[in-house]
Design a protein around this motif. Structure first.
Motif, short mmCIF file in Angstrom:
data_model
loop_
_atom_site.label_atom_id
_atom_site.label_comp_id
_atom_site.label_asym_id
_atom_site.label_seq_id
_atom_site.Cartn_x
_atom_site.Cartn_y
_atom_site.Cartn_z
N LYS A 18 0.84 -1.18 0.00
CA LYS A 18 0.00 0.00 0.00
C LYS A 18 0.88 1.24 0.00
CE LYS A 18 -3.54 2.67 0.01
NZ LYS A 18 -4.39 2.76 -1.21
N HIS A 79 -7.53 -3.04 5.48
CA HIS A 79 -7.57 -3.74 4.19
C HIS A 79 -8.50 -4.95 4.24
CE1 HIS A 79 -4.09 -1.35 2.94
NE2 HIS A 79 -4.28 -1.81 1.71
N ARG A 82 -11.78 -3.77 3.38
CA ARG A 82 -11.67 -2.85 2.26
C ARG A 82 -12.11 -1.42 2.59
NH1 ARG A 82 -13.77 -4.70 -3.46
NH2 ARG A 82 -13.31 -2.50 -3.81
N ASP A 85 -8.17 0.15 0.02
CA ASP A 85 -7.82 -0.78 -1.05
C ASP A 85 -6.31 -0.83 -1.24
OD1 ASP A 85 -10.41 -1.47 -1.54
OD2 ASP A 85 -10.66 -0.23 -3.33
N MET A 99 -11.17 -8.18 -3.18
CA MET A 99 -11.06 -7.17 -4.23
C MET A 99 -11.99 -7.46 -5.40
SD MET A 99 -9.11 -4.98 -2.99
CE MET A 99 -9.06 -3.96 -4.46
N GLU A 103 -19.97 -3.50 -5.28
CA GLU A 103 -20.41 -2.64 -4.18
C GLU A 103 -21.45 -3.32 -3.29
OE1 GLU A 103 -22.35 1.84 -3.55
OE2 GLU A 103 -21.54 1.24 -5.51
N LEU A 106 -19.79 -6.20 -1.35
CA LEU A 106 -18.93 -5.67 -0.31
C LEU A 106 -19.75 -5.17 0.88
CD1 LEU A 106 -16.11 -4.90 0.65
CD2 LEU A 106 -16.34 -2.73 -0.59
#
Length: 419
Positions: A18, A79, A82, A85, A99, A103, A106
């Motif tokens: 990241k 992470h 999420r 990201d 990942m 939407e 998630l």
């Protein structure tokens, strides 16, 4: 908890990077090429949050992620659901790449799979305690009567029955964090993320919350990812610990491995102030058991003792460990009495200690005994021995005032027949 080697990871992180900044995809290559966090910040203005993180978290364990401020521990935990990201890498929860979730997926994932407990409680001030606890179920569409009943049950579990109609502002910090914990548990999510959850609390309240979490975990067997900067807290709570420095995972393992075998100077600096007597259990430092004598007659005991390297042995009968029998005692018995049964008067009363006892709690008994203490497991079987010399070896590697007060200096000086 089932051995991790027999399970598949519930959470798997692979090659996770990241970088914070507008050109993170380009800058990440510099991280891979070995540029330091400070070098990248100076050259590009980008901040390295995480660098090549790889770890597995198994079902039912408390996995502690720790490090100093800016080490990347809070970035890492965010992470998992999420909230952040990655620039690059894989995060799998129960085999699903998070990942890949759209939407809606998630949103469902966050509502049903994970719950989070925050450092500053994160309670909604305009909602009552009951409404705060039941909020997660409300947004899932659960009926009012059902979420209220479940919320009441969890408030009772965390010791807050009677506070249902109160508002967060009327509660102490410890009570507010209990509400936060009850809210996280109320959704029955499999994974609990706790980001510095107890660090804002006073030391006494913090200790009480740690006790409660341990007690709850014994019943619930959740998978808990716990973030802290406090090694004492990590050692107390964690089944395994991962230590981060500047976004790099420098060591992970069981608490005893971290404490006794620090990977580098950074980890060693963390562990140097830990009172080992309060952190290590008997099982982590015990030596293999000495001779066991299970003979029924004195003559059989003499024969078994002659084969031993030591001048004493643990006497075991059908009821388990009974005491220590010595070579000197057996030498004082006439051969004409060898057919006689071993009498309790022939045994020295040396107390047994359990494998899970903290060293701090067994130091007095160890000092008082001329012989190593037998270590027994949950079934009462002798599995090892704990001597003054073993304690001195383990505790003298880390000298601090508390350890000395607990008798370490006495241990070093005390003569004994120990091995």
């Amino acid at each position: 908890m089932i051995s991790a080697s027999k399970q598949s990871p519930l959470i798997r992180v692979k090659n996770l990077y990241k970088v914070f900044g507008p050109n993170d995809k380009k800058v990440v290559q510099q991280v891979k090429d070995g540029a330091s966090k400070d070098e990248i910040l100076a050259k590009t203005g980008h901040t390295v949050g995480l660098s090549d993180i790889n770890l597995d978290i198994f079902p039912g364990e408390i996995f502690v992620i720790m490090g100093l401020s800016g080490s990347g521990k809070s970035t890492l935990i965010r992470h998992f659901n999420r909230l952040i990201d990655p620039t690059e890498g894989v995060i799998e929860i129960e085999g699903t790449d998070v990942m890949s979730l759209n939407e809606k997926e998630l949103q469902d994932f966050r509502r049903h799979k994970m719950s989070m407990v925050f450092q500053r409680f994160g309670l909604m001030p305009h909602r009552t305690v009951l409404q705060n606890v039941g909020y997660g179920l409300q947004v899932q569409g659960v009926s009012k009567s059902e979420w209220q009943n479940k919320a009441k049950e969890w408030l009772e579990t965390v010791g807050l029955s009677g506070y249902e109609s109160s508002y967060p502002a009327n509660l102490s910090g410890g009570q507010q964090q209990r509400v936060g914990l009850a809210r996280a548990l109320c959704t029955d999510a499999e994974i609990l993320l706790m980001d510095e959850a107890f660090s804002a609390l006073d030391p006494l309240i913090r200790s009480e919350m740690q006790d409660q979490l341990i007690e709850l975990q014994e019943k619930l067997h959740k998978t808990i990812v716990f973030i802290t900067h406090d090694l004492d807290e990590a050692l107390r709570l964690g089944d395994r610990i991962a230590i981060l420095r500047d976004g790099v995972l420098v060591q992970q393992g069981k608490p005893v491995d971290i404490l006794l075998n620090p990977a580098d100077d950074y980890v060693e600096a963390f562990v140097k102030d830990v009172n080992r007597a309060r952190a290590l259990t008997v099982e982590t430092v015990m030596k293999p058991q000495v001779v066991r004598i299970s003979a029924e007659t004195i003559g059989e005991a003499v024969t078994q003792m002659r084969k031993a390297k030591d001048d004493f042995a643990y006497y075991i009968d059908q009821q388990g460990y009974q005491g220590v029998i010595t070579q000197e005692t057996l030498d004082g018995v006439k051969e004409s009495e060898y057919d006689n049964a071993i009498d309790a008067s022939m045994l020295e009363d040396v107390p047994a200690v359990s494998t899970d006892a903290l060293l701090e709690t067994v130091i007095p008994e160890t000092l008082d005994s001329d012989h190593p203490l037998p270590v027994v497991d949950a079934d009462g079987q002798v599995t090892g021995r704990l001597s003054r010399s073993t304690l001195a070896e383990v505790l003298s590697e880390h000298s601090n005032n508390e350890a000395s007060e607990n008798g370490v200096e006495v241990i070093k000086k005390a003569p004994s027949k120990v091995t």
